[in-house]
Design a protein around this motif. Structure first.
Motif, PDB file in Angstrom:
ATOM      1  N   SER A 100      65.909  30.606  14.394  1.00 50.36           N
ATOM      2  CA  SER A 100      65.348  30.392  15.733  1.00 50.36           C
ATOM      3  C   SER A 100      63.876  30.806  15.777  1.00 50.36           C
ATOM      4  N   GLU A 101      63.533  31.865  15.040  1.00 50.36           N
ATOM      5  CA  GLU A 101      62.142  32.318  15.027  1.00 50.36           C
ATOM      6  C   GLU A 101      61.220  31.242  14.454  1.00 50.36           C
ATOM      7  N   LEU A 102      61.657  30.630  13.364  1.00 52.78           N
ATOM      8  CA  LEU A 102      60.859  29.580  12.743  1.00 52.78           C
ATOM      9  C   LEU A 102      60.771  28.370  13.661  1.00 52.78           C
ATOM     10  N   ALA A 103      61.883  28.013  14.295  1.00 48.35           N
ATOM     11  CA  ALA A 103      61.890  26.852  15.197  1.00 48.35           C
ATOM     12  C   ALA A 103      60.945  27.060  16.377  1.00 48.35           C
ATOM     13  N   VAL A 104      60.962  28.255  16.952  1.00 49.43           N
ATOM     14  CA  VAL A 104      60.079  28.545  18.083  1.00 49.43           C
ATOM     15  C   VAL A 104      58.615  28.484  17.652  1.00 49.43           C
ATOM     16  N   SER A 105      58.309  29.071  16.500  1.00 50.43           N
ATOM     17  CA  SER A 105      56.927  29.047  16.001  1.00 50.43           C
ATOM     18  C   SER A 105      56.462  27.615  15.761  1.00 50.43           C
ATOM     19  N   MET A 106      57.349  26.790  15.204  1.00 52.85           N
ATOM     20  CA  MET A 106      57.006  25.394  14.970  1.00 52.85           C
ATOM     21  C   MET A 106      56.687  24.676  16.278  1.00 52.85           C
TER      22      MET A 106
END
Length: 224
Positions: free
Chosen positions: A30-36
């Motif tokens: 989720s952290e990577l998805a939000v940053s993207m």
């Protein structure tokens, strides 16, 4: 940054029940998805766009985008029926299913009837081709370019170690106006398969923006 309730909900989304190594299925955090999504929104703006998630898997990217931004429509495409069933559950968990559609198809099949030119933005976390199928990540990018409208954008994740190759290859494509690595991120990848010895590993990945050529704008410049 999303509020804590949204982050908690994204963390609770289901991942692959039995990930398939042949498809290189790994859960996007989720952290990577939000940053993207934050970077994509900063680059092109996400409110009001038609978005497609190619190889959507369990739907982390499309769910994050549809939860954080006022998208006009969202479509997820994947070859794996099992992953799409989980994706459908996740869309319901996020209460965004009414604005989302899922398509089961092999985007690399030459006979596949792809919705070409229908989207403003394509997002992809492609297979890296590290075990098999070298170059498969760029094949996914090519499909993304087909699916977005002229002037549309494809955002795809790639290992940072392949950055020079990705940029050099894409710069030779005639259907691109521009290509750039717009962000480097850290993907904390949890052990997924039996051969993984560490509980998790950190992988440096680039979010690369492929901007599709808009022939109409070229004609406008020539006529000025």
């Amino acid at each position: 940054m999303p509020d804590k309730k949204v982050l908690w909900m994204l963390d609770e989304l289901e991942g692959f029940e039995k990930p398939k190594i042949k498809l290189e299925q790994y859960a996007t955090s989720s952290e990577l998805a939000v940053s993207m999504m934050e970077m994509i929104d900063e680059t092109v703006g996400l409110d009001g766009v038609k978005l497609v998630d190619i190889g959507c898997g369990c739907g982390m990217l499309m769910t994050t985008a549809a939860t954080l931004y006022d998208l006009k429509s969202v479509v997820g495409i994947d070859i794996d029926e099992d992953a799409l069933k989980i994706c459908a559950k996740n869309l319901e968990t996020a209460d965004i299913q009414e604005n989302c559609d899922l398509l089961q198809m092999d985007v690399l099949d030459p006979e596949a009837k792809l919705p070409q030119g229908e989207f403003d933005v394509a997002v992809i976390n492609p297979p890296f081709g590290t075990k098999n199928n070298a170059g498969i990540d760029m094949k996914f990018v090519k499909i993304g370019i087909e699916l977005v409208r002229p002037g549309g954008s494809v955002f795809s994740l790639h290992k940072s170690s392949t950055r020079n190759y990705i940029l050099k290859t894409a710069n030779k494509w005639e259907d691109l106006e521009d290509v750039e690595a717009c962000a480097q991120m850290r993907w904390k990848l949890s052990a997924t398969y039996k051969f993984h010895k560490e509980k998790s590993v950190d992988i440096d990945v680039d979010l690369i923006h492929f901007k599709k050529t808009n022939p109409d704008k070229k004609e406008e410049k020539r006529s000025e």
